[in-house]
Scaffold this active site. Structure first.
Site, PDB file in Angstrom:
ATOM      1  N   LYS A  11       3.127 -47.889  50.221  1.00 19.51           N
ATOM      2  CA  LYS A  11       2.888 -47.851  51.673  1.00 19.51           C
ATOM      3  C   LYS A  11       2.281 -49.163  52.205  1.00 19.51           C
ATOM      4  CE  LYS A  11       2.290 -42.825  51.796  1.00 19.51           C
ATOM      5  NZ  LYS A  11       1.458 -41.711  52.345  1.00 19.51           N
ATOM      6  N   TYR A  51       9.440 -38.178  57.673  1.00 25.02           N
ATOM      7  CA  TYR A  51       8.310 -37.249  57.578  1.00 25.02           C
ATOM      8  C   TYR A  51       8.451 -36.067  58.536  1.00 25.02           C
ATOM      9  CZ  TYR A  51       5.311 -40.111  54.511  1.00 25.02           C
ATOM     10  OH  TYR A  51       4.762 -40.770  53.435  1.00 25.02           O
ATOM     11  N   PHE A  59      -1.749 -35.133  62.385  1.00 29.62           N
ATOM     12  CA  PHE A  59      -1.748 -36.528  61.961  1.00 29.62           C
ATOM     13  C   PHE A  59      -0.359 -37.175  61.999  1.00 29.62           C
ATOM     14  CE2 PHE A  59      -1.550 -33.847  58.102  1.00 29.62           C
ATOM     15  CZ  PHE A  59      -0.362 -34.288  57.539  1.00 29.62           C
ATOM     16  N   ARG A  87       3.503 -37.674  40.417  1.00 27.59           N
ATOM     17  CA  ARG A  87       2.394 -37.100  41.189  1.00 27.59           C
ATOM     18  C   ARG A  87       1.079 -37.199  40.413  1.00 27.59           C
ATOM     19  NH1 ARG A  87       3.959 -34.798  45.740  1.00 27.59           N
ATOM     20  NH2 ARG A  87       2.310 -33.248  45.908  1.00 27.59           N
ATOM     21  N   THR A  93      -3.753 -36.475  47.138  1.00 27.16           N
ATOM     22  CA  THR A  93      -3.469 -37.105  48.442  1.00 27.16           C
ATOM     23  C   THR A  93      -4.694 -37.810  49.005  1.00 27.16           C
ATOM     24  OG1 THR A  93      -1.870 -35.359  48.892  1.00 27.16           O
ATOM     25  CG2 THR A  93      -2.626 -36.635  50.788  1.00 27.16           C
ATOM     26  N   ARG A 104      -4.153 -43.689  43.560  1.00 24.30           N
ATOM     27  CA  ARG A 104      -4.944 -43.452  44.775  1.00 24.30           C
ATOM     28  C   ARG A 104      -6.437 -43.630  44.527  1.00 24.30           C
ATOM     29  NH1 ARG A 104      -0.995 -38.561  46.576  1.00 24.30           N
ATOM     30  NH2 ARG A 104       0.302 -39.693  48.073  1.00 24.30           N
ATOM     31  N   ASN A 114      -2.982 -44.017  52.004  1.00 25.13           N
ATOM     32  CA  ASN A 114      -3.207 -43.641  50.601  1.00 25.13           C
ATOM     33  C   ASN A 114      -2.229 -44.300  49.620  1.00 25.13           C
ATOM     34  OD1 ASN A 114      -1.005 -42.121  51.304  1.00 25.13           O
ATOM     35  ND2 ASN A 114      -1.829 -40.153  50.658  1.00 25.13           N
ATOM     36  N   HIS A 117       3.591 -42.725  48.308  1.00 27.85           N
ATOM     37  CA  HIS A 117       4.182 -41.407  48.548  1.00 27.85           C
ATOM     38  C   HIS A 117       5.049 -41.070  47.348  1.00 27.85           C
ATOM     39  CE1 HIS A 117       6.474 -38.120  50.318  1.00 27.85           C
ATOM     40  NE2 HIS A 117       7.539 -38.692  49.770  1.00 27.85           N
ATOM     41  N   GLU A 128      15.189 -37.201  49.769  1.00 28.08           N
ATOM     42  CA  GLU A 128      14.456 -38.434  50.069  1.00 28.08           C
ATOM     43  C   GLU A 128      15.140 -39.659  49.459  1.00 28.08           C
ATOM     44  OE1 GLU A 128      10.048 -36.375  50.564  1.00 28.08           O
ATOM     45  OE2 GLU A 128      10.355 -37.842  48.982  1.00 28.08           O
TER      46      GLU A 128
END
Ligand code: CMP
Length: 140
Positions: A11, A51, A59, A87, A93, A104, A114, A117, A128
């Site tokens: 990100k 998203y 948010f 993950r 998250t 993270r 964060n 993704h 995705e």
């Protein structure tokens, strides 16, 4: 164990701090192979489409603004149980809850900013990946 593919995004908070290489090292050390990768600058509309499942969340607007605020690196990771493994490598998250050594925990700035993704299930991974990559761009 099943070989899987998952969609990963590095990100804006991470690309701005030049962390792409350090984050990729975490994936590779965990046995995930980067089989496709490109750096792009999303528009807010493109981020919003990606998203859209979060469209009703408070948010959502902030998330789309952030994802369009600087370049991202989109990538396909491949490996045994790649979705769950990614993950695990990313961590929770919210970086405050992320286990030590995870991406993270080490790099994320907040629950919104964060750093990464990752797809959450096989069906979303397929959707995705198809949002960003043509089959010909994925080289396993
Ligand atoms: P990600 O895994 O990309 O999926 C949805 C994103 O929404 C999540 O990571 C966070 O970046 C963001 N998000 C989740 N909860 C919040 C929150 N409370 N405030 C801001 N952003 C959030």
């Amino acid at each position: 164990m099943a070989t899987e593919r998952t969609l990963s995004i590095i990100k804006p908070d991470a690309t701005k701090r030049n962390l792409t290489g350090k984050i990729n090292a975490k994936f590779e050390e965990a046995g995930l192979t980067i089989v496709a990768q490109k750096r792009i600058h999303l528009t807010k509309a493109q981020a919003g489409e990606f998203y859209k499942v979060h469209a009703e969340r408070p948010f959502y607007d902030e998330l789309c603004e952030f994802m369009a605020s600087a370049p991202v690196v989109v990538q396909v990771l491949e490996g045994d149980n790649a979705i769950a493994k990614n993950r695990e490598v990313m961590g929770a998250t919210n970086p405050a809850d992320a286990a030590p050594g995870t991406i993270r925990a080490e790099f994320a700035e907040s629950v919104g900013e964060n750093s990464v993704h990752g797809s959450d299930a096989a069906e979303t991974a397929a959707e995705e990946i198809a949002y960003f990559f043509a089959g010909i761009e994925i080289v396993g």
